[in-house]
Motif scaffolding. Structure first.
Motif, PDB file in Angstrom:
ATOM      1  N   SER A 195       3.295  -7.094 -17.681  1.00  0.00           N
ATOM      2  CA  SER A 195       3.694  -7.752 -16.102  1.00  0.00           C
ATOM      3  C   SER A 195       2.422  -7.753 -15.167  1.00  0.00           C
ATOM      4  O   SER A 195       1.552  -7.221 -15.424  1.00  0.00           O
ATOM      5  CB  SER A 195       4.678  -6.436 -15.566  1.00  0.00           C
ATOM      6  N   VAL A 196       2.706  -8.664 -14.362  1.00  0.00           N
ATOM      7  CA  VAL A 196       1.537  -8.917 -13.545  1.00  0.00           C
ATOM      8  C   VAL A 196       1.184  -7.775 -12.533  1.00  0.00           C
ATOM      9  O   VAL A 196       0.209  -7.247 -12.249  1.00  0.00           O
ATOM     10  CB  VAL A 196       1.995 -10.135 -12.518  1.00  0.00           C
ATOM     11  N   GLU A 197       2.615  -6.932 -12.127  1.00  0.00           N
ATOM     12  CA  GLU A 197       2.634  -5.920 -11.409  1.00  0.00           C
ATOM     13  C   GLU A 197       1.709  -4.812 -11.872  1.00  0.00           C
ATOM     14  O   GLU A 197       0.809  -4.034 -11.317  1.00  0.00           O
ATOM     15  CB  GLU A 197       3.969  -5.319 -10.985  1.00  0.00           C
ATOM     16  N   ARG A 248      -2.215   9.345  -9.785  1.00  0.00           N
ATOM     17  CA  ARG A 248      -1.362   8.626  -8.862  1.00  0.00           C
ATOM     18  C   ARG A 248      -1.472   6.957  -9.502  1.00  0.00           C
ATOM     19  O   ARG A 248      -0.398   6.431  -9.199  1.00  0.00           O
ATOM     20  CB  ARG A 248      -2.179   8.676  -7.688  1.00  0.00           C
ATOM     21  N   PHE A 249      -2.725   6.601 -10.250  1.00  0.00           N
ATOM     22  CA  PHE A 249      -2.688   5.182 -10.812  1.00  0.00           C
ATOM     23  C   PHE A 249      -1.746   5.136 -11.786  1.00  0.00           C
ATOM     24  O   PHE A 249      -0.941   4.297 -11.871  1.00  0.00           O
ATOM     25  CB  PHE A 249      -4.145   4.892 -11.120  1.00  0.00           C
ATOM     26  N   ALA A 250      -1.587   6.323 -12.522  1.00  0.00           N
ATOM     27  CA  ALA A 250      -0.447   6.438 -13.663  1.00  0.00           C
ATOM     28  C   ALA A 250       0.904   6.035 -13.313  1.00  0.00           C
ATOM     29  O   ALA A 250       1.774   5.473 -13.802  1.00  0.00           O
ATOM     30  CB  ALA A 250      -0.916   7.468 -14.713  1.00  0.00           C
ATOM     31  N   LEU A 299       1.383   2.780 -12.056  1.00  0.00           N
ATOM     32  CA  LEU A 299       1.427   1.610 -13.023  1.00  0.00           C
ATOM     33  C   LEU A 299       2.843   1.819 -13.835  1.00  0.00           C
ATOM     34  O   LEU A 299       3.336   0.666 -13.998  1.00  0.00           O
ATOM     35  CB  LEU A 299       0.497   2.145 -14.271  1.00  0.00           C
ATOM     36  N   THR A 300       3.572   3.033 -14.039  1.00  0.00           N
ATOM     37  CA  THR A 300       4.698   3.236 -14.626  1.00  0.00           C
ATOM     38  C   THR A 300       5.818   2.616 -13.705  1.00  0.00           C
ATOM     39  O   THR A 300       6.961   2.007 -14.143  1.00  0.00           O
ATOM     40  CB  THR A 300       4.998   4.628 -15.301  1.00  0.00           C
ATOM     41  N   LYS A 301       5.739   2.711 -12.418  1.00  0.00           N
ATOM     42  CA  LYS A 301       6.471   2.040 -11.581  1.00  0.00           C
ATOM     43  C   LYS A 301       6.434   0.600 -11.045  1.00  0.00           C
ATOM     44  O   LYS A 301       7.357   0.007 -10.467  1.00  0.00           O
ATOM     45  CB  LYS A 301       6.550   2.805 -10.196  1.00  0.00           C
ATOM     46  N   ALA A 302       5.241   0.081 -11.535  1.00  0.00           N
ATOM     47  CA  ALA A 302       4.909  -1.215 -11.148  1.00  0.00           C
ATOM     48  C   ALA A 302       6.273  -2.296 -11.285  1.00  0.00           C
ATOM     49  O   ALA A 302       6.325  -3.314 -10.399  1.00  0.00           O
ATOM     50  CB  ALA A 302       3.546  -1.679 -11.795  1.00  0.00           C
ATOM     51  N   ASP A 303       6.783  -2.323 -12.425  1.00  0.00           N
ATOM     52  CA  ASP A 303       7.689  -3.222 -12.946  1.00  0.00           C
ATOM     53  C   ASP A 303       8.951  -2.836 -12.368  1.00  0.00           C
ATOM     54  O   ASP A 303      10.184  -3.306 -12.967  1.00  0.00           O
ATOM     55  CB  ASP A 303       7.335  -3.589 -14.193  1.00  0.00           C
TER      56      ASP A 303
END
Length: 118
Positions: free
Chosen positions: A27-29, A88-90, A93-97
């Motif tokens: 995903s782009v996100e 926080r980045f992880a 990332l998991t929530k991005a899509d």
């Protein structure tokens, strides 16, 4: 036998790249979150082709062992604040899509469980 430790910034990149791949969804996100990490950790232009080659050669059944290794490498070189920042980045990332799969949750929990216990 040499350990071949990975430096903190590269280890974080490996962690996020594997975390982004475990659900087999592109995903782009997710890509944007990884780009944000790169800007944060590498304020200068860095060639990650070698790192992408290492990651792309891993078979899915090798992801977890590599993830655990670079997780330890990151931990050894990072402050508590840096570890929390990567978490926080992880999470981002998991929530991005907008879908957190069981695989993503599993790998995210590896960070929490292993870094909390240390």
């Amino acid at each position: 036998m040499p350990n071949h430790r990975t430096n903190k910034a590269i280890a974080g990149y490996h962690l996020l790249m594997i975390l982004s791949a475990v659900d087999f969804r592109i995903s782009v996100e997710k890509d944007m979150v990884i780009r944000q990490y790169l800007v944060h950790e590498f304020p200068f232009n860095v060639n990650l082709d070698k790192q992408m080659e290492v990651i792309s050669r891993l078979k899915p059944n090798e992801w977890e062992s590599h993830y655990l290794k670079v997780m330890d490498d990151f931990y050894d070189d990072a402050t508590e604040e840096e570890r929390n920042n990567l978490i926080r980045f992880a999470i981002k990332l998991t929530k991005a899509d907008k879908v957190i799969t069981k695989e993503e949750n599993y790998y995210l929990n590896l960070l929490f469980e292993n870094w909390e216990a240390a």
